[in-house]
Design a protein around this motif. Structure first.
Motif, PDB file in Angstrom:
ATOM      1  N   LEU A  47       0.824  -1.207   0.000  1.00 47.47           N
ATOM      2  CA  LEU A  47       0.000   0.000   0.000  1.00 47.47           C
ATOM      3  C   LEU A  47       0.858   1.257   0.000  1.00 47.47           C
ATOM      4  N   ASP A  48       0.181   2.393  -0.152  1.00 47.35           N
ATOM      5  CA  ASP A  48       0.822   3.708  -0.196  1.00 47.35           C
ATOM      6  C   ASP A  48       1.739   3.846  -1.401  1.00 47.35           C
ATOM      7  N   TYR A  74      -7.205   1.755  -5.809  1.00 49.65           N
ATOM      8  CA  TYR A  74      -6.482   1.920  -4.541  1.00 49.65           C
ATOM      9  C   TYR A  74      -5.023   2.263  -4.814  1.00 49.65           C
ATOM     10  N   PRO A  75      -4.423   3.091  -3.959  1.00 48.15           N
ATOM     11  CA  PRO A  75      -2.990   3.376  -4.117  1.00 48.15           C
ATOM     12  C   PRO A  75      -2.173   2.178  -3.629  1.00 48.15           C
ATOM     13  N   ASN A  91      11.921  -1.340   1.640  1.00 48.13           N
ATOM     14  CA  ASN A  91      11.651   0.073   1.364  1.00 48.13           C
ATOM     15  C   ASN A  91      10.163   0.367   1.271  1.00 48.13           C
ATOM     16  N   PHE A  92       9.404  -0.497   0.609  1.00 49.08           N
ATOM     17  CA  PHE A  92       7.952  -0.308   0.540  1.00 49.08           C
ATOM     18  C   PHE A  92       7.348  -0.355   1.943  1.00 49.08           C
ATOM     19  N   ARG A  99       3.804   5.665   7.948  1.00 57.86           N
ATOM     20  CA  ARG A  99       2.469   6.257   7.833  1.00 57.86           C
ATOM     21  C   ARG A  99       1.517   5.756   8.917  1.00 57.86           C
ATOM     22  N   ILE A 100       1.666   4.499   9.336  1.00 51.56           N
ATOM     23  CA  ILE A 100       0.680   3.918  10.258  1.00 51.56           C
ATOM     24  C   ILE A 100       1.191   3.675  11.677  1.00 51.56           C
ATOM     25  N   ALA A 101       2.499   3.709  11.875  1.00 54.67           N
ATOM     26  CA  ALA A 101       3.055   3.477  13.213  1.00 54.67           C
ATOM     27  C   ALA A 101       2.809   4.701  14.089  1.00 54.67           C
TER      28      ALA A 101
END
Length: 115
Positions: A47-48, A74-75, A91-92, A99-101
């Motif tokens: 994602l992202d 969806y991205p 890296n992904f 972003r989510i931590a």
């Protein structure tokens, strides 16, 4: 990349927990989706990833990157685990993890990396 390498990389991120989705390994961070392995094609859901980046990845490495109709809006991009480089996977996941931590965990990890 092997299943063991994938699992080791995912679990190396602080707060990552492993579960199961559709009978395949799935990972969460901060109770949010991190990544998972698709049963259908042994691809990882990443994602992202912007739509432009997804197009570039698919054009550059079609043997690794792809998407299905489900992910069209969806991205996200799908990456075949067998041909995905472990460093690229890390890296992904790093981008997604940041972003989510929890922000405190990101600051702590960055401080530890800085020495």
């Amino acid at each position: 990349m092997t299943l063991e390498e994938m699992r080791e990389i995912a679990l190396s991120f602080p707060g990552c927990t492993e579960g199961s989705s559709y009978g395949q390994p799935s990972f969460l961070v901060n109770k949010k989706f991190f990544t998972r392995l698709r049963r259908d094609d042994q691809s990882l859901v990443l994602l992202d990833v912007s739509f432009d980046e997804r197009e570039m990845l698919i054009e550059a490495e079609p043997q690794t990157f792809h998407f299905t109709a489900h992910y069209k809006d969806y991205p996200a991009v799908l990456a075949r685990m067998a041909s995905l480089h472990p460093g690229s996977f890390r890296n992904f996941l790093d981008r997604r993890w940041r972003r989510i931590a929890p922000k405190r965990a990101v600051k702590e990890r960055d401080a530890a990396a800085a020495g």
